[in-house]
Design an enzyme around this catalytic site. Structure first.
Site, PDB file in Angstrom:
ATOM      1  N   CYS A   1       0.913  -1.204   0.112  1.00  0.00           N
ATOM      2  CA  CYS A   1      -0.053  -0.130   0.080  1.00  0.00           C
ATOM      3  C   CYS A   1       0.938   1.252   0.152  1.00  0.00           C
ATOM      4  O   CYS A   1       2.109   1.054   0.046  1.00  0.00           O
ATOM      5  CB  CYS A   1      -0.888   0.096   1.299  1.00  0.00           C
ATOM      6  SG  CYS A   1      -1.846  -1.361   1.597  1.00  0.00           S
TER       7      CYS A   1
ATOM      8  N   ARG B   1       1.307   1.738  -5.663  1.00  0.00           N
ATOM      9  CA  ARG B   1       1.232   0.847  -4.836  1.00  0.00           C
ATOM     10  C   ARG B   1       0.124   0.144  -4.422  1.00  0.00           C
ATOM     11  O   ARG B   1       0.217  -0.769  -3.727  1.00  0.00           O
ATOM     12  CB  ARG B   1       1.862   1.299  -3.529  1.00  0.00           C
ATOM     13  CG  ARG B   1       3.061   2.257  -3.881  1.00  0.00           C
ATOM     14  CD  ARG B   1       3.716   2.958  -2.570  1.00  0.00           C
ATOM     15  NE  ARG B   1       4.310   2.010  -1.483  1.00  0.00           N
ATOM     16  CZ  ARG B   1       5.675   1.892  -1.472  1.00  0.00           C
ATOM     17  NH1 ARG B   1       6.293   2.568  -2.434  1.00  0.00           N
ATOM     18  NH2 ARG B   1       5.824   0.871  -0.677  1.00  0.00           N
TER      19      ARG B   1
ATOM     20  N   TRP C   1      -3.754  -1.811  -1.435  1.00  0.00           N
ATOM     21  CA  TRP C   1      -3.769  -3.103  -2.257  1.00  0.00           C
ATOM     22  C   TRP C   1      -4.271  -4.232  -1.121  1.00  0.00           C
ATOM     23  O   TRP C   1      -3.401  -4.738  -0.237  1.00  0.00           O
ATOM     24  CB  TRP C   1      -2.463  -3.342  -2.814  1.00  0.00           C
ATOM     25  CG  TRP C   1      -2.454  -4.476  -3.853  1.00  0.00           C
ATOM     26  CD1 TRP C   1      -2.913  -4.521  -5.177  1.00  0.00           C
ATOM     27  CD2 TRP C   1      -2.011  -5.870  -3.535  1.00  0.00           C
ATOM     28  NE1 TRP C   1      -2.760  -5.794  -5.612  1.00  0.00           N
ATOM     29  CE2 TRP C   1      -2.399  -6.581  -4.653  1.00  0.00           C
ATOM     30  CE3 TRP C   1      -1.239  -6.477  -2.387  1.00  0.00           C
ATOM     31  CZ2 TRP C   1      -1.806  -7.844  -4.693  1.00  0.00           C
ATOM     32  CZ3 TRP C   1      -0.918  -7.655  -2.384  1.00  0.00           C
ATOM     33  CH2 TRP C   1      -1.145  -8.284  -3.639  1.00  0.00           C
TER      34      TRP C   1
ATOM     35  N   ASN D   1       1.293  -0.263   6.226  1.00  0.00           N
ATOM     36  CA  ASN D   1       1.717  -0.866   4.931  1.00  0.00           C
ATOM     37  C   ASN D   1       2.431  -2.219   5.454  1.00  0.00           C
ATOM     38  O   ASN D   1       3.352  -1.953   6.237  1.00  0.00           O
ATOM     39  CB  ASN D   1       2.420  -0.106   4.087  1.00  0.00           C
ATOM     40  CG  ASN D   1       3.020  -0.639   2.851  1.00  0.00           C
ATOM     41  OD1 ASN D   1       2.768  -1.784   2.424  1.00  0.00           O
ATOM     42  ND2 ASN D   1       4.286  -0.297   2.377  1.00  0.00           N
ATOM     43  N   GLY D   2       2.062  -3.415   5.048  1.00  0.00           N
ATOM     44  CA  GLY D   2       2.890  -4.568   5.406  1.00  0.00           C
ATOM     45  C   GLY D   2       1.821  -5.632   5.831  1.00  0.00           C
ATOM     46  O   GLY D   2       0.697  -5.591   5.482  1.00  0.00           O
TER      47      GLY D   2
ATOM     48  N   GLU E   1       7.160 -13.450 -21.180  1.00  0.00           N
ATOM     49  CA  GLU E   1       6.771 -12.211 -20.853  1.00  0.00           C
ATOM     50  C   GLU E   1       5.750 -11.767 -21.497  1.00  0.00           C
ATOM     51  O   GLU E   1       4.860 -11.059 -21.103  1.00  0.00           O
ATOM     52  CB  GLU E   1       8.151 -11.435 -21.151  1.00  0.00           C
ATOM     53  CG  GLU E   1       7.786  -9.782 -21.131  1.00  0.00           C
ATOM     54  CD  GLU E   1       7.440  -9.347 -19.986  1.00  0.00           C
ATOM     55  OE1 GLU E   1       7.380 -10.044 -18.834  1.00  0.00           O
ATOM     56  OE2 GLU E   1       6.724  -8.171 -19.813  1.00  0.00           O
TER      57      GLU E   1
ATOM     58  N   LYS F   1       2.080 -10.491 -20.086  1.00  0.00           N
ATOM     59  CA  LYS F   1       1.337  -9.346 -20.385  1.00  0.00           C
ATOM     60  C   LYS F   1       0.222  -9.388 -21.052  1.00  0.00           C
ATOM     61  O   LYS F   1      -0.876  -8.845 -20.393  1.00  0.00           O
ATOM     62  CB  LYS F   1       2.141  -8.731 -21.762  1.00  0.00           C
ATOM     63  CG  LYS F   1       3.600  -8.203 -21.538  1.00  0.00           C
ATOM     64  CD  LYS F   1       3.470  -6.814 -20.979  1.00  0.00           C
ATOM     65  CE  LYS F   1       3.404  -6.923 -19.503  1.00  0.00           C
ATOM     66  NZ  LYS F   1       4.931  -7.068 -18.773  1.00  0.00           N
TER      67      LYS F   1
ATOM     68  N   GLU G   1      -2.199 -10.310 -17.589  1.00  0.00           N
ATOM     69  CA  GLU G   1      -2.293  -9.265 -16.727  1.00  0.00           C
ATOM     70  C   GLU G   1      -3.318  -8.041 -17.230  1.00  0.00           C
ATOM     71  O   GLU G   1      -3.980  -7.601 -16.252  1.00  0.00           O
ATOM     72  CB  GLU G   1      -0.944  -8.130 -16.661  1.00  0.00           C
ATOM     73  CG  GLU G   1       0.012  -8.775 -15.899  1.00  0.00           C
ATOM     74  CD  GLU G   1       1.225  -7.617 -15.466  1.00  0.00           C
ATOM     75  OE1 GLU G   1       2.018  -7.502 -16.725  1.00  0.00           O
ATOM     76  OE2 GLU G   1       1.375  -7.233 -14.828  1.00  0.00           O
TER      77      GLU G   1
ATOM     78  N   HIS H   1       5.635 -32.896 -24.132  1.00  0.00           N
ATOM     79  CA  HIS H   1       5.561 -33.637 -22.933  1.00  0.00           C
ATOM     80  C   HIS H   1       4.441 -33.558 -22.182  1.00  0.00           C
ATOM     81  O   HIS H   1       4.580 -33.589 -20.829  1.00  0.00           O
ATOM     82  CB  HIS H   1       7.117 -33.138 -22.334  1.00  0.00           C
ATOM     83  CG  HIS H   1       8.258 -33.576 -23.020  1.00  0.00           C
ATOM     84  ND1 HIS H   1       8.602 -34.975 -22.978  1.00  0.00           N
ATOM     85  CD2 HIS H   1       9.129 -32.731 -23.665  1.00  0.00           C
ATOM     86  CE1 HIS H   1       9.628 -35.166 -23.856  1.00  0.00           C
ATOM     87  NE2 HIS H   1      10.164 -33.544 -24.194  1.00  0.00           N
TER      88      HIS H   1
ATOM     89  N   LYS I   1       1.109  -1.342  -9.142  1.00  0.00           N
ATOM     90  CA  LYS I   1       2.432  -1.261  -9.761  1.00  0.00           C
ATOM     91  C   LYS I   1       3.710  -1.712  -8.969  1.00  0.00           C
ATOM     92  O   LYS I   1       4.828  -2.278  -9.624  1.00  0.00           O
ATOM     93  CB  LYS I   1       2.734   0.231 -10.256  1.00  0.00           C
ATOM     94  CG  LYS I   1       3.905   0.469 -11.163  1.00  0.00           C
ATOM     95  CD  LYS I   1       3.792  -0.075 -12.570  1.00  0.00           C
ATOM     96  CE  LYS I   1       5.232  -0.100 -13.294  1.00  0.00           C
ATOM     97  NZ  LYS I   1       5.247  -0.794 -14.496  1.00  0.00           N
TER      98      LYS I   1
HETATM   99  O1  M6R Z   1       9.528  -3.312  -9.881  1.00  0.00           O
HETATM  100  P1  M6R Z   1       9.863  -4.603 -10.187  1.00  0.00           P
HETATM  101  O2  M6R Z   1      10.495  -4.672 -11.495  1.00  0.00           O
HETATM  102  O3  M6R Z   1      10.686  -5.092  -9.059  1.00  0.00           O
HETATM  103  O4  M6R Z   1       8.546  -5.211 -10.226  1.00  0.00           O
HETATM  104  C1  M6R Z   1       8.486  -6.657 -10.364  1.00  0.00           C
HETATM  105  C2  M6R Z   1       7.000  -7.357 -10.883  1.00  0.00           C
HETATM  106  O5  M6R Z   1       6.038  -7.032  -9.861  1.00  0.00           O
HETATM  107  C3  M6R Z   1       6.610  -6.651 -11.943  1.00  0.00           C
HETATM  108  O6  M6R Z   1       7.536  -6.880 -13.278  1.00  0.00           O
HETATM  109  C4  M6R Z   1       5.405  -7.034 -12.782  1.00  0.00           C
HETATM  110  O7  M6R Z   1       5.481  -8.596 -13.070  1.00  0.00           O
HETATM  111  C5  M6R Z   1       4.756  -6.342 -13.633  1.00  0.00           C
HETATM  112  N1  M6R Z   1       3.428  -6.099 -13.424  1.00  0.00           N
HETATM  113  C6  M6R Z   1       4.814  -7.131 -15.017  1.00  0.00           C
HETATM  114  O8  M6R Z   1       4.233  -6.322 -15.991  1.00  0.00           O
END
Ligand code: M6R
Length: 604
Positions: free
Chosen positions: A2, A27, A74, A98-99, A478, A482, A485, A501, A599
Site C-alpha cells: 500500500c 502501490r 492493495w 503498509n505490510g 513475458e 502481458k 495481466e 511432454h 504497480k
Molecule cells: O518493480 P519490479 O521490477 O521489481 O516489479 C517486479 C514485478 O512485480 C513486475 O515486473 C510485474 O510482474 C509487472 N506488473 C509485469 O508487467
C-alpha cells in the site's frame, strides 16, 4: 502493499494529501482514505473504494484539516470494500499501515477479550486497537507505539495520529519502507520520495525498528529504548515529474512507444563506436566485473524474465555460470555462494519487497559484490545495493511493464558485453548489433495495424499458449504475462520442445498458440514443434522473420524484420506488448490499472 502519506502542518493540507496519494497509486488502488485533524484536534476520516479519484467528492469534509495521514490500499487481508479501507480507528487513534501482520489472529482474539470490537477483516486494525490499549495505560504515545510494535510479527510501516497530540504524526517501520520528509514549517511521512518532492527534497529514510514523531516544526527519530537517534538528512536529486499521456489513450501505449527513444538514448550514453564506454556500471566496475566467475540474478515478474535472457546471453558468450531465481523463492532457499560470485538484483521500481529482502539476505552472504539494475533513483533497492545501474527510462506508470523490460534487457546486454571481454574479441561485432536496434525498431511499430486486426481472434478466448526456444522462451513468458495481466486471458508459456511432454494435450482447434521464431539455428526445431500444433488443428500466431509458407487460415504470420540474433529478444517483445494491449482494448479492461494488481509489490 500500500502507499502511505502524511503531513504535519499548521496550514490546510487537504489537497496536498490527495495529490500525494495520487503519486502513490502505483502501490495499490483497491481503496483509499484520509484521516485529518483541524486546529481543535477534531479527527475527520474519509474513505472510498476503487481508484483514488473516488475520494475526490468526499474531500470537502476535510476543508479545515491541517495535519493528516493518507493511505492507498492493495488488499491482502479482507476484501477491497469500505470497511477494510484505511485509516483504521480506535476512538481517538487513527492509523495507516503498509505490510502484513502475521500474528493478527492471535492479537485479535487477545484484543477481543479486552472488549475491543473490530470493524474490518484486515490484519491492520489490530494496530490501532493495540496503540489505543497501550496509550490508555501509559498516556504516552512514544511508549505506546514501541510496546505495540514489540508484539507485532511481520512487516509494517505505520503512520498514526492521536487527537491528544495536535498536529502530530507518529511513525514506525520494520521491513516496509517509510521516509520522513523535512519541509519548511511542515514535515512529512511517505512510502517513497515521490509525494513530497513538490514541497521538499530533504528526507530521512526510517530504518527497521526506528520510530518518529513529526510535528510541523520538528522531526524526532528514536529507537525502541526511546533514545533519540540523530540521522543524516539526505537531499533528493529527483524532480517532481508530472507524467502525461502525450496524446496516447493509455500509459501502456505511450510506454510501448517510448522504447524507441529510450533505447536510442541508452545507446548514445553507453556505447562508443566499437566498444561499450568504460565503467558504465560505476567507478572501477570494469575491473570488478573482470573478476567474476558466477552470477546470481534475483528479480520478480517481468524483471525476472529479463534475468532469464541475461543468463542465456552470458552463458553463451562466457564461461561464467549464472542462476536466475525469483526473489520470493531466493529468500527461503539455502544459497551456495562460490568465490567470485556477483549478486544482481533487477527491479523497475526498486521497491519490490521480495527483491529487497533477497538483497538484504545477499548482503549477509559471501558475494564478491552486489549490483542493482533499477529504474528509480533513491529507491530502497538502490540505497541498499553496493553497485547501482540506473536505467533512466523515466517513470513507468502502467502496471504492465513494457519500457522497463526492454531497458533491462539493454542493460543486461551491456553487462554481457562488458564481462565477455576477456573471453574473446566479440565486442566490436556485438556493438554493431546494438546499433541496429534503433534502425529496426520503427518497423515494429508499423506492425500495429496488423496486430490490431489479429487481436480480434483472442477476444473471446479463455486460454492461450505461448512458445519460444533459447532466448525466445523468456520472451514467450513475458508475452504471456502481458496478456494475462491486462486482458485476463489465461496464458501459459512453454519451451517449444516441452509441448509434446504434456501441454500438447491442451491443443485443439480452438487453442491459440503464439510462437516467437527468430530465424536462427533453433528455428528448424521450433518449426517441428509448430507442426505438432498444426497437426492438432491449433491456431498458430507466429512472430518470425523466417520465410515460412502460410499453409491455411489457421496460421497467422506476423512478419518480423531481419535482425541479429543477439538483439532479437529486445525486438520480439515489442509487437507482443502491442498484441496484449489491443486484446485488452477489445475486452474493455482497465489497461493501465488491471484488476487485483499494483504497480509496485511492496509486501512479501
Ligand atoms: O518493480 P519490479 O521490477 O521489481 O516489479 C517486479 C514485478 O512485480 C513486475 O515486473 C510485474 O510482474 C509487472 N506488473 C509485469 O508487467
Amino acid at each position: 502493499m500500500c502507499g502511505i502519506f502524511g503531513i504535519a502542518s499548521t496550514k490546510s493540507t487537504r489537497n496536498k494529501l490527495y495529490q500525494g496519494l495520487m503519486k502513490l497509486e502505483y502501490r495499490g488502488y483497491d481503496s483509499s482514505g484520509i484521516s485529518g485533524s483541524d486546529i481543535s484536534s477534531k479527527l475527520t476520516t474519509i474513505k472510498a473504494t476503487g481508484p483514488i479519484k473516488n475520494l475526490r467528492t468526499k474531500l470537502t469534509s476535510l476543508t479545515r484539516i491541517t495535519t493528516g495521514i493518507a493511505h492507498t490500499r492493495w488488499a491482502t487481508h479482507g476484501e477491497a470494500i469500505l470497511k477494510n479501507t484505511h485509516p483504521h480507528l480506535s476512538e481517538n487513534i487513527s492509523i495507516v499501515h503498509n505490510g502484513i501482520i502475521e500474528n493478527y489472529i492471535e492479537l485479535k482474539s487477545l484484543l477481543k477479550k479486552k472488549r475491543y470490537s473490530f470493524k474490518s477483516d484486515t490484519d491492520s486494525e489490530v494496530i490501532s486497537h493495540l496503540i489505543h490499549m497501550n496509550y490508555k495505560k501509559t498516556k504516552n504515545m512514544e511508549s505506546s507505539i514501541i510496546s505495540t510494535t514489540k508484539i507485532l510479527k511481520g512487516s509494517y510501516a505505520i503512520g498514526c495520529m492521536n487527537t491528544n497530540y495536535p498536529n502530530t504524526i507518529f511513525a514506525a517501520c520494520k521491513g516496509s519502507p517509510l521516509i520522513i520528509g523535512k519541509g519548511v514549517n511542515e514535515n512529512f511521512i511517505a512510502s517513497d520520495i515521490t509525494p513530497i518532492l513538490s514541497d521538499t527534497k530533504h528526507y530521512i529514510p526510517l530504518d527497521d525498528n526506528e520510530f518518529a514523531k513529526i510535528t510541523p516544526s520538528k522531526v524526532s527519530i528514536f529507537n525502541a529504548n526511546k533514545k533519540i537517534i540523530i540521522k543524516k538528512v539526505k537531499t533528493s536529486k529527483m524532480n517532481s515529474e508530472q507524467s502525461s499521456l502525450s496524446g496516447h489513450k493509455h500509459f501502456m501505449h505511450k510506454e510501448i512507444y517510448e522504447q524507441k527513444p529510450i533505447l536510442k538514448e541508452m545507446t548514445s550514453r553507453y556505447v562508443g563506436t566499437n566498444k561499450i564506454l568504460p565503467n558504465i556500471f560505476g567507478p572501477g566496475t570494469d575491473k570488478i566485473l573482470e573478476n567474476i566467475d558466477h552470477i546470481h540474478f534475483v528479480a520478480c515478474g517481468t524483471s525476472y524474465h529479463a534475468s532469464l535472457v541475461a543468463k542465456d546471453w552470458i552463458e553463451e558468450y562466457t564461461t561464467i555460470t549464472c542462476t536466475a531465481e525469483v526473489a520470493s523463492e531466493y529468500k527461503y532457499k539455502k544459497i551456495n555462494v562460490l568465490p567470485k560470485t556477483l549478486f544482481v538484483s533487477i527491479s523497475q521500481s526498486g521497491e519490490t519487497a521480495d527483491t529487497i529482502s533477497s538483497l538484504k539476505k545477499a548482503l549477509k552472504l559471501k558475494y564478491s559484490n552486489t549490483l542493482a539494475i533499477c529504474n528509480v533513483a533513491e529507491s530502497t533497492l538502490t540505497r541498499l545495493s553496493k553497485l547501482v545501474f540506473l536505467m533512466n527510462a523515466g517513470p513507468e506508470i502502467s502496471v504492465a511493464s513494457t519500457k522497463a523490460f526492454t531497458s533491462q534487457l539493454f542493460t543486461l546486454l551491456l553487462l554481457t558485453i562488458v564481462i565477455s571481454r576477456k573471453f574473446g574479441n566479440i565486442e566490436n561485432r556485438m556493438v554493431k548489433d546494438i546499433y541496429k536496434i534503433s534502425e529496426i525498431i520503427d518497423s515494429l511499430y508499423k506492425l500495429e495495424t496488423d496486430i490490431k486486426k489479429i487481436s480480434t481472434k483472442f477476444k473471446n478466448k479463455e486460454h492461450t499458449i505461448f512458445l519460444g526456444k533459447g532466448t525466445s522462451y523468456p520472451i514467450a513468458l513475458e508475452a504471456a504475462l502481458k496478456l494475462k495481466e491486462i486482458s485476463y486471458i489465461h496464458a501459459s508459456a512453454y519451451h517449444s520442445g516441452e509441448l509434446k511432454h504434456g501441454p500438447l494435450a491442451l491443443v485443439d482447434k480452438k487453442m491459440p498458440v503464439v510462437c516467437f521464431l527468430p530465424d536462427n539455428h533453433l528455428a528448424r526445431l521450433v518449426l517441428s514443434n509448430l507442426a505438432e500444433v498444426e497437426a492438432r488443428q491449433g491456431q498458430t500466431f507466429i512472430f518470425t522473420n523466417k520465410k515460412i509458407p502460410k499453409k491455411n487460415n489457421k496460421v497467422e504470420i506476423i512478419k518480423m524484420p531481419d535482425c541479429p540474433d543477439l538483439i532479437a529478444p529486445i525486438l520480439y517483445i515489442i509487437p507482443a506488448q502491442l498484441l496484449s494491449y489491443h486484446v485488452a482494448l477489445r475486452k474493455k479492461t482497465d489497461v493501465d490499472k488491471p484488476r487485483n494488481l499494483a504497480k509496485s509489490v511492496t509486501v512479501e
